[in-house]
Design a protein around this motif. Structure first.
Motif, short mmCIF file in Angstrom:
data_model
loop_
_atom_site.label_atom_id
_atom_site.label_comp_id
_atom_site.label_asym_id
_atom_site.label_seq_id
_atom_site.Cartn_x
_atom_site.Cartn_y
_atom_site.Cartn_z
N ASN A 42 0.80 -1.23 0.00
CA ASN A 42 0.00 0.00 0.00
C ASN A 42 0.84 1.28 0.00
N ASP A 43 2.13 1.16 0.21
CA ASP A 43 2.95 2.37 0.37
C ASP A 43 2.92 3.23 -0.89
N ARG A 44 2.46 4.47 -0.73
CA ARG A 44 2.46 5.43 -1.84
C ARG A 44 3.03 6.78 -1.44
N LEU A 45 3.18 7.04 -0.17
CA LEU A 45 3.62 8.36 0.29
C LEU A 45 4.88 8.31 1.13
N GLY A 46 5.68 7.30 0.96
CA GLY A 46 6.92 7.22 1.70
C GLY A 46 6.75 6.81 3.15
N ALA A 47 5.66 6.09 3.47
CA ALA A 47 5.43 5.70 4.87
C ALA A 47 6.54 4.79 5.37
N ILE A 48 7.05 3.94 4.50
CA ILE A 48 8.12 3.03 4.92
C ILE A 48 9.37 3.83 5.25
N GLY A 49 9.67 4.82 4.40
CA GLY A 49 10.83 5.66 4.69
C GLY A 49 10.67 6.40 6.01
N GLU A 50 9.46 6.84 6.31
CA GLU A 50 9.23 7.56 7.57
C GLU A 50 9.39 6.63 8.76
N VAL A 51 8.86 5.41 8.65
CA VAL A 51 8.95 4.47 9.76
C VAL A 51 10.39 4.04 10.01
N LEU A 52 11.08 3.63 8.94
CA LEU A 52 12.45 3.16 9.11
C LEU A 52 13.41 4.31 9.40
N GLY A 53 13.17 5.46 8.79
CA GLY A 53 14.01 6.61 9.08
C GLY A 53 13.85 7.07 10.51
N GLY A 54 12.61 6.94 11.03
CA GLY A 54 12.37 7.32 12.42
C GLY A 54 13.14 6.47 13.40
N TYR A 55 13.63 5.32 12.93
CA TYR A 55 14.42 4.46 13.81
C TYR A 55 15.74 5.12 14.17
N GLY A 56 16.16 6.09 13.33
CA GLY A 56 17.37 6.83 13.66
C GLY A 56 17.21 7.59 14.97
N ARG A 57 16.05 8.20 15.17
CA ARG A 57 15.78 8.89 16.44
C ARG A 57 15.68 7.89 17.58
N THR A 58 15.11 6.71 17.29
CA THR A 58 14.99 5.68 18.33
C THR A 58 16.38 5.22 18.80
N VAL A 59 17.29 5.04 17.84
CA VAL A 59 18.65 4.62 18.21
C VAL A 59 19.33 5.70 19.03
N ALA A 60 19.11 6.96 18.68
CA ALA A 60 19.71 8.06 19.45
C ALA A 60 19.17 8.06 20.88
N ARG A 61 17.88 7.76 21.04
CA ARG A 61 17.30 7.66 22.38
C ARG A 61 17.89 6.48 23.14
N PHE A 62 18.11 5.37 22.43
CA PHE A 62 18.75 4.21 23.04
C PHE A 62 20.13 4.57 23.56
N GLU A 63 20.90 5.32 22.75
CA GLU A 63 22.23 5.75 23.17
C GLU A 63 22.14 6.60 24.45
N GLU A 64 21.17 7.50 24.49
CA GLU A 64 21.01 8.37 25.65
C GLU A 64 20.73 7.54 26.91
N ILE A 65 19.83 6.59 26.77
CA ILE A 65 19.47 5.74 27.91
C ILE A 65 20.68 4.92 28.37
N THR A 66 21.40 4.34 27.40
CA THR A 66 22.55 3.49 27.72
C THR A 66 23.67 4.30 28.38
N PHE A 67 23.90 5.51 27.87
CA PHE A 67 24.97 6.33 28.45
C PHE A 67 24.66 6.69 29.90
N TYR A 68 23.46 7.17 30.17
CA TYR A 68 23.16 7.61 31.54
C TYR A 68 23.04 6.42 32.50
N ALA A 69 22.66 5.25 31.98
CA ALA A 69 22.69 4.05 32.82
C ALA A 69 24.12 3.75 33.25
N MET A 70 25.05 3.91 32.31
CA MET A 70 26.47 3.73 32.64
C MET A 70 26.93 4.80 33.63
N LYS A 71 26.55 6.05 33.38
CA LYS A 71 27.00 7.16 34.22
C LYS A 71 26.53 7.01 35.67
#
Length: 540
Positions: free
Chosen positions: A348-377
């Motif tokens: 059904n993808d016609r408007l780049g929904a897949i790109g938005e979902v998978l691209g949004g994973y970049g922000r999710t990974v950045a949040r994961f890094e933030e959580i992991t760093f402060y857990a270490m700290k």
């Protein structure tokens, strides 16, 4: 403006060329009208044997080559030639014209010299015949023009040159003939690059392509969804209307030998990398980046200050000092997560929904890094090589009692950091630049650092403008921290695996009844490397 500049330079070069053509008849005064520039040198030698001697033949061949170079240089100017390149072309053209003028003068001088030396028509005719024969033999043998000209200039006999030409042909026949390397853009690679550029643009992972990128992608820029790109990759002709046809096209594209899986993977990774780069986790404000070459533990070496200078002795003796150093270990760790893009979304993808979902994973990974760093700290297990946590009374960077953010408490923290001593016991005078707080203390920090106009010197806040507030959602409670710039005095370090700049997506399962299976993979490491660039107050 750039086109106008290029046009002006082109006009200048054209005028120069016309000026040279106007002067050219002086060079070719003795050449019949049928032998204008571009004439056959063999015919010219045969029909004008009394005019050309051996040296003049070679010089006129050189002149013909220079004229051709001048014409070719003008042809390099295009409408889209950058101004700087156009100016370079103009300079090259001027140099060629100067060479032509010099050669014309040399030819005139040589003509006068040979006219005085060779008064015998028979001698001139024999010399011209020798040059013509050498030219004919060398050309038939496929020899370079330089070799032929050298033989003519040196007065080589026809028999000697014929033997040399025979040896040249024999050597070439026995060897492997090669041709100069040329960079040719492969049609398949061009098509693949164009499709990747267009797909990345449609997914929101790139700006509107321009230049060569646009020319390669132009045939795919009208594609609006993944099925269009899949159809193009397998050479499908005609429209794809029904859901069944769309599924069949996707199945063929993923399971056949087409480039579609690689193109799709590259496009979503480009989108992922861009979204990841836009994220700004707070830990990067207080930690220094240093990438890792492999997964083994790496030492983060803190080198002490240079030893202090000492006065020379009367004998001029120089005393040598040593560096102190400490070692903290950090390792990069692999992380991954499997995800699935459903069959329905792919169809059904016609408007780049897949790109938005998978691209949004970049922000999710950045949040994961933030959580992991402060857990270490915040972990009690994160200790330095001396066996103590980063903020410890023995390190002189932990307030004895909690206090609110005030002029006095901030001043005490700054003083503690300035008094820190290096590995060689030298005072470091570290200046903090960041005030790190939890969301619970955000308002207090902003109020404290806001500039105010006080009519009483006692109420003036001397720390305004010296600290930047940073709020980390992973922190809780009243504690607050001071940190120096990580470039000056790093307390924490983070890094990726060498060669990677972002997380990456790998297609593990091709398109099927459940869609496409993928894994998001990321390699990153965090650790503490020193205590001197930070200060903690438990808060109140």
């Amino acid at each position: 403006m750039k086109k106008m500049n290029v046009l002006a330079i082109a006009c200048t070069l054209a005028v120069a060329a016309l000026a040279f053509v106007a002067m050219a008849p002086a060079v070719y005064a003795a050449v019949p009208a049928s032998h204008a520039p571009g004439f056959s040198l063999g015919d010219l030698l045969s029909n004008n044997a009394n005019y050309f001697a051996s040296a003049l033949v070679a010089m006129r061949v050189d002149l013909e080559g220079l004229i051709k170079r001048a014409s070719d240089k003008i042809a390099e100017l295009k409408d889209d030639t950058p101004a700087e390149a156009a100016r370079a072309i103009e300079e090259d053209h001027k140099k060629i014209l100067a060479d032509i003028e010099k050669l014309r003068a040399d030819i005139a001088a040589k003509e006068a010299e040979e006219a005085a030396a060779n008064n015998s028509p028979a001698q001139r005719s024999a010399e011209a015949a020798r040059a013509a024969d050498i030219l004919d033999v060398g050309t038939r043998a496929g020899m370079d023009t330089d070799a032929i000209q050298t033989a003519i200039r040196n007065g080589d006999s026809l028999d000697a040159f014929r033997a040399r030409a025979f040896d040249f042909m024999a050597e070439r026949a026995s060897g492997t003939q090669t041709s100069p390397g040329r960079v040719i853009r492969d049609e398949v690679e061009t098509r693949r690059s164009g499709m990747l550029t267009a797909m990345t643009f449609r997914m929101g992972g790139a700006e509107q392509p321009t230049g060569d990128a646009l020319s390669m992608a132009r045939g795919f820029m009208d594609n609006q969804d993944l099925v269009d790109f899949a159809a193009a990759s397998i050479g499908h002709r005609g429209s794809v209307r029904s859901v069944r046809e769309r599924e069949e096209v996707l199945t063929r594209a993923f399971h056949s030998g087409s480039d579609f899986p690689a193109i799709f993977s590259s496009a979503i990774n480009t989108v992922l990398e861009r979204r990841y780069a836009l994220a700004e986790p707070t830990y990067r404000r207080i930690a220094r980046r240093r990438d890792f070459v492999d997964f083994r533990p790496h030492y983060a070496v803190s080198v002490g200050e240079f030893p202090m200078l000492e006065k020379l002795t009367e004998s001029g003796e120089i005393k040598f000092g040593t560096f102190g150093e400490s070692k903290e270990q950090i390792a990069v760790l692999p992380y991954a997560k499997g995800i699935r893009v459903s069959r329905q979304m792919m169809v059904n993808d016609r408007l780049g929904a897949i790109g938005e979902v998978l691209g949004g994973y970049g922000r999710t990974v950045a949040r994961f890094e933030e959580i992991t760093f402060y857990a270490m700290k915040l972990s009690a297990n994160t200790k330095l090589s001396d066996g103590k946590v980063v903020f410890h009374a023995d390190h002189g960077n932990l307030a004895g009692a909690g206090a609110a953010i005030t002029v006095a408490s901030i001043g005490a923290g700054k003083a503690a950091m300035r008094k820190q001593k290096g590995l060689d016991d030298a005072t470091l005078n570290i200046q903090p630049s960041i005030l790190l707080v939890s969301p619970d203390k955000e308002t207090e920090a902003l109020q404290y650092l806001a500039p105010i106009l006080a009519n009483d010197s006692v109420k003036v806040n001397p720390h305004v403008g010296t600290l930047e507030p940073v709020v980390a959602a992973e922190l809780t409670g009243n504690a607050w921290y001071l940190f120096a710039s990580p470039d000056e005095a790093p307390v924490y370090q983070w890094g990726l695996l060498d060669g990677y700049t972002a997380p990456r997506i790998r297609i593990e399962e091709p398109f099927g009844t459940q869609g496409v299976g993928m894994t998001v993979e990321h390699d990153i490491g965090f650790g503490a490397v020193d205590f001197r660039g930070g200060y903690k107050n438990p808060g109140a």
